[in-house]
Motif scaffolding. Structure first.
Motif, PDB file in Angstrom:
ATOM      1  N   TYR A 133     -17.945   3.668   4.700  1.00 41.63           N
ATOM      2  CA  TYR A 133     -17.995   3.534   3.253  1.00 41.63           C
ATOM      3  C   TYR A 133     -19.220   2.688   2.938  1.00 41.63           C
ATOM      4  O   TYR A 133     -19.361   1.575   3.449  1.00 41.63           O
ATOM      5  CB  TYR A 133     -16.730   2.867   2.719  1.00 41.63           C
ATOM      6  CG  TYR A 133     -15.460   3.592   3.122  1.00 41.63           C
ATOM      7  CD1 TYR A 133     -14.878   4.532   2.270  1.00 41.63           C
ATOM      8  CD2 TYR A 133     -14.857   3.361   4.357  1.00 41.63           C
ATOM      9  CE1 TYR A 133     -13.719   5.211   2.639  1.00 41.63           C
ATOM     10  CE2 TYR A 133     -13.710   4.032   4.741  1.00 41.63           C
ATOM     11  CZ  TYR A 133     -13.148   4.953   3.878  1.00 41.63           C
ATOM     12  OH  TYR A 133     -12.001   5.633   4.258  1.00 41.63           O
ATOM     13  N   VAL A 144     -19.430   4.804  -4.450  1.00 38.39           N
ATOM     14  CA  VAL A 144     -19.223   4.476  -3.042  1.00 38.39           C
ATOM     15  C   VAL A 144     -19.251   5.800  -2.283  1.00 38.39           C
ATOM     16  O   VAL A 144     -18.559   6.749  -2.641  1.00 38.39           O
ATOM     17  CB  VAL A 144     -17.871   3.784  -2.815  1.00 38.39           C
ATOM     18  CG1 VAL A 144     -17.703   3.424  -1.344  1.00 38.39           C
ATOM     19  CG2 VAL A 144     -17.753   2.556  -3.681  1.00 38.39           C
ATOM     20  N   LYS A 146     -18.610   8.000   1.151  1.00 38.76           N
ATOM     21  CA  LYS A 146     -17.819   8.020   2.372  1.00 38.76           C
ATOM     22  C   LYS A 146     -18.361   9.079   3.323  1.00 38.76           C
ATOM     23  O   LYS A 146     -18.553  10.234   2.942  1.00 38.76           O
ATOM     24  CB  LYS A 146     -16.350   8.309   2.061  1.00 38.76           C
ATOM     25  CG  LYS A 146     -15.465   8.409   3.300  1.00 38.76           C
ATOM     26  CD  LYS A 146     -14.036   8.785   2.925  1.00 38.76           C
ATOM     27  CE  LYS A 146     -13.157   8.966   4.161  1.00 38.76           C
ATOM     28  NZ  LYS A 146     -11.769   9.350   3.791  1.00 38.76           N
ATOM     29  N   LEU A 178      -9.466   0.707  -0.951  1.00 42.76           N
ATOM     30  CA  LEU A 178     -10.889   0.389  -0.842  1.00 42.76           C
ATOM     31  C   LEU A 178     -11.237  -0.603  -1.943  1.00 42.76           C
ATOM     32  O   LEU A 178     -10.918  -0.377  -3.121  1.00 42.76           O
ATOM     33  CB  LEU A 178     -11.730   1.658  -1.005  1.00 42.76           C
ATOM     34  CG  LEU A 178     -13.236   1.520  -0.804  1.00 42.76           C
ATOM     35  CD1 LEU A 178     -13.553   1.270   0.666  1.00 42.76           C
ATOM     36  CD2 LEU A 178     -13.959   2.775  -1.294  1.00 42.76           C
TER      37      LEU A 178
END
Length: 326
Positions: A133, A144, A146, A178
């Motif tokens: 991440y 973000v 991934k 997260l």
């Protein structure tokens, strides 16, 4: 003639001795001579007290093991996965690089090789499955990204109306939550995985406002609490409900936080050019560091991570280097 034997036991300055006085006459002993001896025999020596002084902080400056300088340029981000692979966010070069067994892996990721292209990576987190991440400036800078352990693209991207300034990311032990430092909005955003939407942390809002504190690096300890490196020079500890649990003070521009398998805390005290370790016992962190690492070697340490053997890894933006402290 009468013989008289007089024995005196006396102590002077902690030493004990016997004094024998023999008289060979019938005359009365000279009391003027004996009286001072009696005084000596009953004298109490002075008492001395020694109080040892100990310090709880030890400076550890082991010989660092610089990893191959693969052209780093002010690296900020760092993570270590469960296989002890190391990921470095080579920030100004806009790359994420992987090291396997201490060797720069020029075959990662398989599609692009020599590093994962990413615009100004500022922080990296890795879950137990090896997924990465990453936060930085990608597109609008408020997402973000991934990646799987192969660095496959295009990645999944999570966004929750965050600012374009994101400096920290962390994932919990079960890879279900997260946390993101939404630094431009002075808050922490909590997202559910794998979907990525706001979750019910922080009293159901998914948002932890920090008032005037700008959050940087994040970590989640083994009790589920969130640790935040703040612009106010402190590390803040919060429960998943958003309650302040503790504040560790005394840093100079802390940037990143990391934990070992025993929940001991490591902080990159960037302005003081060192890493500080804090012990963990009975549910609390020590208020003062128990170890100082890298003092005299590091210049502006940023990202920090530990492997399964508690080796400490640091990316140093001032030296443009990755160090290992065994």
């Amino acid at each position: 003639m009468k013989r008289i034997l007089i024995v005196f036991l006396f102590t002077v300055m902690g030493l004990t001795a016997l004094l024998f006085v023999v008289s060979c006459s019938n005359q009365t002993p000279n009391t003027a001579f004996i009286a001072p001896l009696q005084a000596i025999a009953t004298h109490n020596p002075p008492s001395y007290t020694w109080t040892p002084t100990f310090t709880s902080t030890f400076t550890i400056t082991p010989t660092p093991i610089p990893y191959p300088v693969s052209g780093f340029n002010a690296p900020y981000a760092l993570a270590v996965d469960s296989k002890n692979n190391i990921y470095v966010g080579d920030t100004t070069n806009n790359l994420i690089k992987q090291y396997v067994n201490g060797v720069y892996n020029t075959s990662w990721p398989p599609k692009t090789k020599n590093g994962l292209a990413y615009t100004l990576p500022k922080a990296i987190a890795v879950d137990n499955s090896g997924n990465l991440y990453v936060v930085g400036n990608v597109g609008t800078g408020n997402t973000v990204s991934k990646y799987d352990s192969n660095g496959d693209t295009p990645p999944l991207q999570y966004s929750a109306s965050m600012s374009s300034t994101l400096y920290g990311v962390a994932v919990n032990n079960t890879a279900s939550v997260l946390y993101v430092s939404d630094s431009g909005n002075s808050r922490i955003v909590s997202l559910s995985l794998p979907a990525g939407g706001l979750n019910t942390a922080f009293n159901g809002t998914g948002i932890l406002p920090l008032s005037s504190v700008v959050p940087y690096g994040l970590a989640v300890d083994n009790t589920g609490r969130l640790l935040i490196a703040g612009s106010d020079g402190n590390v803040h500890v919060y429960t998943s409900a958003g309650s302040a649990a503790a504040t560790i003070q005394g840093f100079n521009a802390p940037y990143a936080v990391a934990l070992d398998v025993n929940n001991n805390l490591y902080v990159s005290d960037t302005g003081n050019h060192q890493i500080e370790e804090f012990g963990f016992a009975s549910g609390s962190y020590t208020s003062s560091p128990v170890n100082i690492i890298g003092s005299g070697t590091l210049v502006n340490p940023e990202g920090i991570a530990l492997d399964s053997s508690a080796n400490v890894y640091v990316v140093d933006s001032g030296n443009s280097e990755l160090f290992q402290f065994p």
